[in-house]
Design an enzyme around this catalytic site. Sequence first.
Site, short mmCIF file in Angstrom:
data_model
loop_
_atom_site.label_atom_id
_atom_site.label_comp_id
_atom_site.label_asym_id
_atom_site.label_seq_id
_atom_site.Cartn_x
_atom_site.Cartn_y
_atom_site.Cartn_z
N GLY A 46 0.83 -1.19 0.00
CA GLY A 46 0.00 0.00 0.00
C GLY A 46 0.87 1.24 0.00
O GLY A 46 2.06 1.17 0.31
N GLN A 51 3.08 9.89 1.93
CA GLN A 51 4.43 9.31 1.90
C GLN A 51 5.27 9.81 0.73
O GLN A 51 6.50 9.70 0.77
CB GLN A 51 4.34 7.77 1.83
CG GLN A 51 3.75 7.14 3.08
CD GLN A 51 3.60 5.65 2.93
OE1 GLN A 51 2.61 5.17 2.39
NE2 GLN A 51 4.59 4.91 3.39
N CYS A 92 6.46 -0.49 7.19
CA CYS A 92 6.08 0.73 6.47
C CYS A 92 7.23 1.15 5.56
O CYS A 92 8.39 1.15 5.98
CB CYS A 92 5.76 1.85 7.46
SG CYS A 92 5.25 3.39 6.69
N LEU A 93 6.89 1.53 4.34
CA LEU A 93 7.92 1.98 3.39
C LEU A 93 8.59 3.27 3.88
O LEU A 93 9.70 3.57 3.46
CB LEU A 93 7.30 2.20 2.01
CG LEU A 93 6.76 0.93 1.31
CD1 LEU A 93 6.02 1.30 0.04
CD2 LEU A 93 7.89 -0.05 1.02
N HIS A 134 -3.77 1.55 8.31
CA HIS A 134 -2.38 2.02 8.26
C HIS A 134 -2.26 3.20 7.27
O HIS A 134 -1.64 4.23 7.57
CB HIS A 134 -1.48 0.85 7.85
CG HIS A 134 -0.04 1.17 7.64
ND1 HIS A 134 0.97 0.67 8.43
CD2 HIS A 134 0.59 1.93 6.70
CE1 HIS A 134 2.13 1.12 7.99
NE2 HIS A 134 1.93 1.88 6.94
N GLU A 135 -2.88 3.05 6.09
CA GLU A 135 -2.81 4.11 5.06
C GLU A 135 -3.62 5.35 5.47
O GLU A 135 -3.18 6.48 5.24
CB GLU A 135 -3.31 3.61 3.71
CG GLU A 135 -2.63 2.36 3.15
CD GLU A 135 -1.13 2.41 3.15
OE1 GLU A 135 -0.55 3.51 3.28
OE2 GLU A 135 -0.51 1.34 3.04
N HIS A 138 -1.68 7.47 7.73
CA HIS A 138 -0.72 8.33 7.00
C HIS A 138 -1.41 9.63 6.57
O HIS A 138 -0.84 10.71 6.72
CB HIS A 138 -0.19 7.63 5.76
CG HIS A 138 0.96 6.70 6.00
ND1 HIS A 138 2.13 7.09 6.63
CD2 HIS A 138 1.14 5.39 5.67
CE1 HIS A 138 2.97 6.05 6.68
NE2 HIS A 138 2.39 5.01 6.11
O1 GNR Z 1 4.14 -2.66 2.39
C1 GNR Z 1 3.56 -2.52 3.48
N1 GNR Z 1 3.31 -3.61 4.25
C2 GNR Z 1 2.51 -3.58 5.37
C3 GNR Z 1 2.53 -4.69 6.21
C4 GNR Z 1 1.74 -4.72 7.34
C5 GNR Z 1 0.93 -3.66 7.62
C6 GNR Z 1 0.89 -2.56 6.82
C7 GNR Z 1 1.68 -2.51 5.69
S1 GNR Z 1 1.59 -1.14 4.64
C8 GNR Z 1 3.21 -1.17 3.95
C9 GNR Z 1 3.35 -0.11 2.88
C10 GNR Z 1 3.22 1.24 3.52
O2 GNR Z 1 4.09 1.76 4.16
N2 GNR Z 1 2.10 1.86 3.39
O3 GNR Z 1 1.89 3.03 3.98
NI NI Z 2 3.19 3.05 5.71
#
Ligand code: GNR
Ligand code: NI
Length: 176
Positions: A46, A51, A92-93, A134-135, A138
Amino acid sequence: MALLKILHYPDPRLRTIAKPVEHFDDELVKLVADMAETMYDAVGIGLAATQVNVHKQVIVMDLSEDRSDLKVFINPVIQKASDQHVAHQEGCLSVPGVFDEVQRPDLIHVKAQELNGKTFELEAQGLLAVCLQHEMDHLNGKVFVDYLSRLKQGRIKTKLQKAEKLATADSVPPLY
Ligand code: GNR
Ligand code: NI
């Protein structure tokens, strides 16, 4: 299409609150295409516009094994969340190399818009629910490490600031 630069924690720009998308135009189509390319290149599941330093309520996601099922969420809103929470290992990236457990509602009802502006609703559970929350965090200036202890947050900050310094030093080699 273009690869976008992903901001890394603790960059203060990750704290920006995203604004709702008002115009479903070519610029939005290009942003979504660039975000999808960036997410696939970084091998994430995601990506939120925050980001890549674009402060609009835009999310791309692909939870499929073969990376063939791009999902786009514009202006997402959680309408209902279960009291029941579940723990999930998150990464998270924007926080490379860090993985830890976060507790979130197990089941959520989300309303969002498609790339063409059409409104849709969905009920999400499991990884989809985790990733959506999670997104959406952000977009609200929140990062998953905010849920961890202050001690862990401090360690993560130090580790990523060191990594950032090394990366900068490597890209500017000394003359001698
Ligand atoms: O790639 C991603 N893997 C992930 C794994 C577990 C919970 C959430 C994520 S999201 C993350 C990509 C990202 O940073 N999205 O904001
Ligand atoms: Ni993230």
